[in-house]
Every structure is written in structure tokens, then in C-alpha cells.
Design a protein around this motif. Sequence first.
Motif, PDB file in Angstrom:
ATOM      1  N   MET A   1       0.816  -1.187   0.000  1.00  0.00           N
ATOM      2  CA  MET A   1       0.000   0.000   0.000  1.00  0.00           C
ATOM      3  C   MET A   1       0.863   1.256   0.000  1.00  0.00           C
ATOM      4  N   THR A   2       1.918   1.271   0.819  1.00  0.00           N
ATOM      5  CA  THR A   2       2.772   2.446   0.910  1.00  0.00           C
ATOM      6  C   THR A   2       3.527   2.684  -0.396  1.00  0.00           C
ATOM      7  N   ALA A   3       3.977   1.624  -1.040  1.00  0.00           N
ATOM      8  CA  ALA A   3       4.682   1.780  -2.309  1.00  0.00           C
ATOM      9  C   ALA A   3       3.751   2.308  -3.393  1.00  0.00           C
ATOM     10  N   ALA A   4       2.510   1.877  -3.370  1.00  0.00           N
ATOM     11  CA  ALA A   4       1.545   2.360  -4.360  1.00  0.00           C
ATOM     12  C   ALA A   4       1.268   3.849  -4.171  1.00  0.00           C
ATOM     13  N   ILE A   5       1.186   4.284  -2.928  1.00  0.00           N
ATOM     14  CA  ILE A   5       0.975   5.706  -2.645  1.00  0.00           C
ATOM     15  C   ILE A   5       2.168   6.519  -3.120  1.00  0.00           C
ATOM     16  N   LEU A   6       3.374   6.015  -2.914  1.00  0.00           N
ATOM     17  CA  LEU A   6       4.577   6.704  -3.353  1.00  0.00           C
ATOM     18  C   LEU A   6       4.623   6.819  -4.881  1.00  0.00           C
ATOM     19  N   VAL A   7       4.283   5.753  -5.579  1.00  0.00           N
ATOM     20  CA  VAL A   7       4.293   5.772  -7.045  1.00  0.00           C
ATOM     21  C   VAL A   7       3.256   6.757  -7.570  1.00  0.00           C
ATOM     22  N   TRP A   8       2.063   6.754  -6.995  1.00  0.00           N
ATOM     23  CA  TRP A   8       1.019   7.675  -7.439  1.00  0.00           C
ATOM     24  C   TRP A   8       1.387   9.116  -7.141  1.00  0.00           C
ATOM     25  N   SER A   9       1.947   9.369  -5.982  1.00  0.00           N
ATOM     26  CA  SER A   9       2.294  10.750  -5.645  1.00  0.00           C
ATOM     27  C   SER A   9       3.444  11.268  -6.514  1.00  0.00           C
ATOM     28  N   ILE A  10       4.396  10.426  -6.839  1.00  0.00           N
ATOM     29  CA  ILE A  10       5.479  10.842  -7.730  1.00  0.00           C
ATOM     30  C   ILE A  10       4.941  11.091  -9.136  1.00  0.00           C
ATOM     31  N   SER A  11       4.028  10.248  -9.592  1.00  0.00           N
ATOM     32  CA  SER A  11       3.433  10.447 -10.913  1.00  0.00           C
ATOM     33  C   SER A  11       2.657  11.757 -10.977  1.00  0.00           C
ATOM     34  N   ILE A  12       1.886  12.053  -9.944  1.00  0.00           N
ATOM     35  CA  ILE A  12       1.130  13.299  -9.904  1.00  0.00           C
ATOM     36  C   ILE A  12       2.078  14.498  -9.858  1.00  0.00           C
ATOM     37  N   ALA A  13       3.151  14.381  -9.094  1.00  0.00           N
ATOM     38  CA  ALA A  13       4.126  15.465  -9.026  1.00  0.00           C
ATOM     39  C   ALA A  13       4.785  15.698 -10.380  1.00  0.00           C
ATOM     40  N   GLN A  14       5.099  14.631 -11.102  1.00  0.00           N
ATOM     41  CA  GLN A  14       5.707  14.786 -12.414  1.00  0.00           C
ATOM     42  C   GLN A  14       4.755  15.444 -13.404  1.00  0.00           C
ATOM     43  N   VAL A  15       3.486  15.078 -13.365  1.00  0.00           N
ATOM     44  CA  VAL A  15       2.504  15.691 -14.259  1.00  0.00           C
ATOM     45  C   VAL A  15       2.366  17.174 -13.941  1.00  0.00           C
ATOM     46  N   MET A  16       2.330  17.512 -12.660  1.00  0.00           N
ATOM     47  CA  MET A  16       2.204  18.921 -12.279  1.00  0.00           C
ATOM     48  C   MET A  16       3.446  19.723 -12.647  1.00  0.00           C
ATOM     49  N   LEU A  17       4.611  19.125 -12.531  1.00  0.00           N
ATOM     50  CA  LEU A  17       5.837  19.826 -12.928  1.00  0.00           C
ATOM     51  C   LEU A  17       5.883  20.061 -14.429  1.00  0.00           C
ATOM     52  N   VAL A  18       5.428  19.102 -15.206  1.00  0.00           N
ATOM     53  CA  VAL A  18       5.382  19.286 -16.654  1.00  0.00           C
ATOM     54  C   VAL A  18       4.370  20.369 -17.013  1.00  0.00           C
ATOM     55  N   ALA A  19       3.233  20.400 -16.319  1.00  0.00           N
ATOM     56  CA  ALA A  19       2.237  21.452 -16.565  1.00  0.00           C
ATOM     57  C   ALA A  19       2.798  22.826 -16.201  1.00  0.00           C
ATOM     58  N   ALA A  20       3.530  22.892 -15.118  1.00  0.00           N
ATOM     59  CA  ALA A  20       4.148  24.161 -14.727  1.00  0.00           C
ATOM     60  C   ALA A  20       5.176  24.602 -15.759  1.00  0.00           C
ATOM     61  N   MET A  21       5.949  23.663 -16.282  1.00  0.00           N
ATOM     62  CA  MET A  21       6.933  24.018 -17.297  1.00  0.00           C
ATOM     63  C   MET A  21       6.256  24.487 -18.584  1.00  0.00           C
ATOM     64  N   ALA A  22       5.088  23.949 -18.902  1.00  0.00           N
ATOM     65  CA  ALA A  22       4.347  24.426 -20.070  1.00  0.00           C
ATOM     66  C   ALA A  22       3.880  25.866 -19.858  1.00  0.00           C
ATOM     67  N   CYS A  23       3.427  26.169 -18.648  1.00  0.00           N
ATOM     68  CA  CYS A  23       3.027  27.550 -18.343  1.00  0.00           C
ATOM     69  C   CYS A  23       4.227  28.490 -18.411  1.00  0.00           C
TER      70      CYS A  23
END
Length: 93
Positions: A1-23
Amino acid sequence: MTAAILVWSISIAQVMLVAAMACYAYRLIRGPRAQDRVLCLDAMYVSAMLLILTVGIRTADAIYFEAALIIAVLGFVSSIALAKFLMRGEVIE
């Protein structure tokens, strides 16, 4: 469960960083002044460094952390050089 939360949170962070770089890229292209463009470049290198760090956390490979350190140092030096150029019109005195 903890590893799944870590993978999802890193994925969300990467998507948000890419969106910020687009802005930031939009502001870099449409920036009305050179100071806005320099500020965008500063924000972009920080976001790129964080994106590489998240990839390093995800893959557990140390080379990404070294690449992020190099980006941080080069970004800082380029920010100083651009600020000197905007203030004085020359980089090397």
C-alpha cells in the motif's frame, strides 16, 4: 500500500511539474520584457531539476541526482550572468 501511494504521488508530481513548465514556456514566449523571460528561465530550471529528482526517486538511480545538481549549478550561474547583462549590458567586466 505504501509503495503504491509513493508511485502515485510521484506520478502526480511529475505531471504537475510538466504542466508548470508548459506555463513557464508560454510566459517565456509571450513575456513582454526581458526580466519576465529571465524569471521564467529561473523557474524552468528549478522545475526541470525537480522533475529529474522525481525520476531519480522513481528509478532509485544516483545519476539523476548528480544531473539535478549540475542543472542547479548551471542554472544559478546563468541567472547571475543574465542579471548582470540586463543591468550593465555586458557580462564580463
